[in-house]
Design an enzyme around this catalytic site. Structure first.
Site, mmCIF file in Angstrom:
data_model
loop_
_atom_site.group_PDB
_atom_site.id
_atom_site.type_symbol
_atom_site.label_atom_id
_atom_site.label_comp_id
_atom_site.label_asym_id
_atom_site.label_seq_id
_atom_site.Cartn_x
_atom_site.Cartn_y
_atom_site.Cartn_z
ATOM 1 N N ASP A 173 24.298 -11.221 2.475
ATOM 2 C CA ASP A 173 24.460 -12.111 1.325
ATOM 3 C C ASP A 173 25.912 -12.198 0.876
ATOM 4 O O ASP A 173 26.409 -13.288 0.591
ATOM 5 C CB ASP A 173 23.585 -11.622 0.163
ATOM 6 C CG ASP A 173 23.703 -12.519 -1.048
ATOM 7 O OD1 ASP A 173 23.557 -13.754 -0.899
ATOM 8 O OD2 ASP A 173 23.938 -12.002 -2.155
ATOM 9 N N LEU B 49 0.800 -1.228 0.000
ATOM 10 C CA LEU B 49 0.000 0.000 0.000
ATOM 11 C C LEU B 49 0.833 1.278 0.000
ATOM 12 O O LEU B 49 0.303 2.368 0.196
ATOM 13 C CB LEU B 49 -0.971 -0.011 1.190
ATOM 14 C CG LEU B 49 -1.948 -1.195 1.184
ATOM 15 C CD1 LEU B 49 -2.815 -1.181 2.429
ATOM 16 C CD2 LEU B 49 -2.797 -1.212 -0.073
ATOM 17 N N CYS B 50 2.141 1.165 -0.240
ATOM 18 C CA CYS B 50 2.997 2.349 -0.342
ATOM 19 C C CYS B 50 2.768 3.048 -1.673
ATOM 20 O O CYS B 50 2.604 2.403 -2.706
ATOM 21 C CB CYS B 50 4.477 1.963 -0.258
ATOM 22 S SG CYS B 50 5.083 1.813 1.410
ATOM 23 N N HIS B 51 2.795 4.375 -1.624
ATOM 24 C CA HIS B 51 2.689 5.156 -2.854
ATOM 25 C C HIS B 51 4.028 5.139 -3.587
ATOM 26 O O HIS B 51 5.077 5.234 -2.947
ATOM 27 C CB HIS B 51 2.342 6.615 -2.523
ATOM 28 C CG HIS B 51 0.989 6.783 -1.931
ATOM 29 N ND1 HIS B 51 0.756 6.643 -0.581
ATOM 30 C CD2 HIS B 51 -0.202 7.063 -2.498
ATOM 31 C CE1 HIS B 51 -0.532 6.839 -0.340
ATOM 32 N NE2 HIS B 51 -1.131 7.098 -1.485
ATOM 33 N N MET C 179 9.094 4.678 4.886
ATOM 34 C CA MET C 179 9.158 3.301 4.383
ATOM 35 C C MET C 179 10.317 3.128 3.419
ATOM 36 O O MET C 179 10.972 2.077 3.407
ATOM 37 C CB MET C 179 7.835 2.900 3.726
ATOM 38 C CG MET C 179 6.673 2.808 4.705
ATOM 39 S SD MET C 179 7.007 1.793 6.165
ATOM 40 C CE MET C 179 7.348 0.213 5.424
ATOM 41 N N GLU C 180 10.596 4.149 2.628
ATOM 42 C CA GLU C 180 11.719 4.080 1.695
ATOM 43 C C GLU C 180 13.037 4.019 2.447
ATOM 44 O O GLU C 180 13.938 3.246 2.072
ATOM 45 C CB GLU C 180 11.680 5.267 0.735
ATOM 46 C CG GLU C 180 10.571 5.196 -0.295
ATOM 47 C CD GLU C 180 9.146 5.379 0.243
ATOM 48 O OE1 GLU C 180 8.197 5.042 -0.478
ATOM 49 O OE2 GLU C 180 8.974 5.858 1.387
#
Length: 167
Positions: A131, A78-80, A116-117
């Protein structure tokens, strides 16, 4: 439930809902996030001396973190999608020599925040470090990913205090 306490990503029927930001003002928004990768002293020495067999671990993790920030809306449902104007990823050796701290800064002029970014940038950079180093140190631990500061929008400036925890 008061309107203030309602979850913004759920509609009145309890269904997932992308928030409408159409009427929000365009402001400069910045978010900082942080996390760490704990590792052995030997692994840390390989990375810092650029002697790791896979090459410059920081360079690869930095690019991965930037790419992660740019792809955030593809990963978080739901992130823009945002037009980021700046993403910066920094690495620092922890003072006690137990690992690496990752800091991300994301910036834009827009109608919604970039927390969020920034969190995604730190997460992807940490996963990339893991990794690249897992063959020499499979016991590494990624931890402490959090937003540390945000600026812009209607809430203005917010900064994490050391005592702010959620156990």
């Amino acid at each position: 439930m008061s309107e203030k306490n309602m979850l913004s990503h759920v509609n009145e029927h309890g269904e997932a809902n992308m928030v409408d930001v159409t009427d929000k003002s365009v402001t400069q928004r910045v978010a900082y996030a942080q996390g760490r990768v704990n590792m052995s002293a030997q692994t840390l020495a390989l990375i810092n001396s650029k002697q790791h067999a896979k090459g410059d671990v920081f360079a690869v993790a930095r690019i991965a973190g930037i790419q992660g920030a740019k792809k955030c809306s593809d990963l978080i449902p739901l992130c823009h999608p945002l037009m980021l104007t700046k993403v910066q990823i920094d690495f620092a050796t922890l003072k006690d020599g137990s690992g690496i701290e990752i800091t991300a800064m994301c910036k834009l002029a827009g109608q919604t925040g970039v927390e969020m970014e920034a969190l995604t940038a730190v997460s992807v950079a940490a996963l990339t470090l893991f990794d690249m180093c897992k063959a020499v140190d499979p016991s590494m631990v990624i931890e402490g990913i959090k937003v540390t500061e945000k600026l812009g929008g209607k809430t203005g400036h917010w900064q994490r205090r050391e005592e702010q925890t959620h156990d």
